[in-house]
Design a protein around this motif. Structure first.
Motif, mmCIF file in Angstrom:
data_model
loop_
_atom_site.group_PDB
_atom_site.id
_atom_site.type_symbol
_atom_site.label_atom_id
_atom_site.label_comp_id
_atom_site.label_asym_id
_atom_site.label_seq_id
_atom_site.Cartn_x
_atom_site.Cartn_y
_atom_site.Cartn_z
ATOM 1 N N ASP A 175 0.844 -1.201 0.000
ATOM 2 C CA ASP A 175 0.000 0.000 0.000
ATOM 3 C C ASP A 175 0.879 1.251 0.000
ATOM 4 O O ASP A 175 0.557 2.260 0.609
ATOM 5 C CB ASP A 175 -0.967 -0.002 1.175
ATOM 6 C CG ASP A 175 -0.272 -0.168 2.525
ATOM 7 O OD1 ASP A 175 0.966 -0.309 2.555
ATOM 8 O OD2 ASP A 175 -0.974 -0.158 3.541
ATOM 9 N N ASN B 259 -0.142 4.964 -0.196
ATOM 10 C CA ASN B 259 -0.748 5.642 0.950
ATOM 11 C C ASN B 259 0.274 6.176 1.951
ATOM 12 O O ASN B 259 -0.095 6.881 2.884
ATOM 13 C CB ASN B 259 -1.721 4.703 1.671
ATOM 14 C CG ASN B 259 -2.919 4.381 0.816
ATOM 15 O OD1 ASN B 259 -3.477 5.259 0.168
ATOM 16 N ND2 ASN B 259 -3.310 3.124 0.793
ATOM 17 N N THR C 125 -1.569 9.206 4.947
ATOM 18 C CA THR C 125 -2.255 8.983 6.220
ATOM 19 C C THR C 125 -1.223 8.725 7.309
ATOM 20 O O THR C 125 -0.075 8.371 7.020
ATOM 21 C CB THR C 125 -3.203 7.761 6.152
ATOM 22 O OG1 THR C 125 -2.415 6.572 6.138
ATOM 23 C CG2 THR C 125 -4.103 7.801 4.930
ATOM 24 N N HIS D 161 -0.046 4.625 7.511
ATOM 25 C CA HIS D 161 0.702 3.864 6.512
ATOM 26 C C HIS D 161 2.189 4.184 6.581
ATOM 27 O O HIS D 161 2.594 5.333 6.461
ATOM 28 C CB HIS D 161 0.151 4.153 5.115
ATOM 29 C CG HIS D 161 -1.200 3.578 4.911
ATOM 30 N ND1 HIS D 161 -2.344 4.257 5.261
ATOM 31 C CD2 HIS D 161 -1.595 2.382 4.436
ATOM 32 C CE1 HIS D 161 -3.391 3.496 4.990
ATOM 33 N NE2 HIS D 161 -2.962 2.362 4.498
#
Length: 157
Positions: free
Chosen positions: A118, A121, A125, A128
């Protein structure tokens, strides 16, 4: 407003006020004294410790309830299904799959992890990251949710 489902967003700790899990992910040096959200209520000494102190408190707590402290395994695992160690339980995967015998009935670890699945990301955020340590307590048939929940509550309150 928080980008996460339109919940309120705290500008002091930069966390979604409807998800206290994010509070635990906030930086240890955040000044919670002017915080307007629920995180001010849970900003206890555990949250204000350094990473090394939190790690030691976690491992010591679970050693105190009968877990064996085991070392972090390699970031490059022997498991051919993954390129890098992506979770704290990865070193125990053969035990959970019945391919290896357990060495201890209970274990506690701090596992160095790398995640790239991921990566888009990361930086977007607070949840992450690409490199982090995952703290874990594991039972190999010795106890179940009731005890795990009780100990987690005792450690965090």
């Amino acid at each position: 407003m928080c980008m996460h489902l339109g919940h309120e967003f705290c500008f002091v700790c930069r966390n979604c006020t409807s998800n206290l899990t994010n509070v635990l992910l906030a930086a240890a040096d955040t000044d919670y004294s002017s915080c307007c959200c629920a995180c001010a209520a849970v900003a206890d000494p555990l949250l204000l410790q350094s990473g090394a102190e939190v790690r030691e408190a976690f491992l010591s707590f679970f050693e105190g309830v009968g877990h064996s402290r085991l070392p972090s395994s390699s970031l490059v695992p022997e498991d051919p299904t993954v390129l890098l160690t992506i979770a704290g339980m990865l070193q125990f995967k053969p035990v959970f799959l019945g391919q290896a015998q357990r060495k201890v009935p209970r274990a506690t670890t701090t596992q160095k992890c790398v995640r790239t699945n991921d990566i888009e990301n990361v930086g977007v955020t607070a949840r992450h990251h690409t490199f982090f340590e995952m703290l874990g307590n594991f039972s190999f048939g010795d106890y179940f949710k009731k005890e795990a929940i009780s100990w987690a509550w005792e450690l965090s309150t």
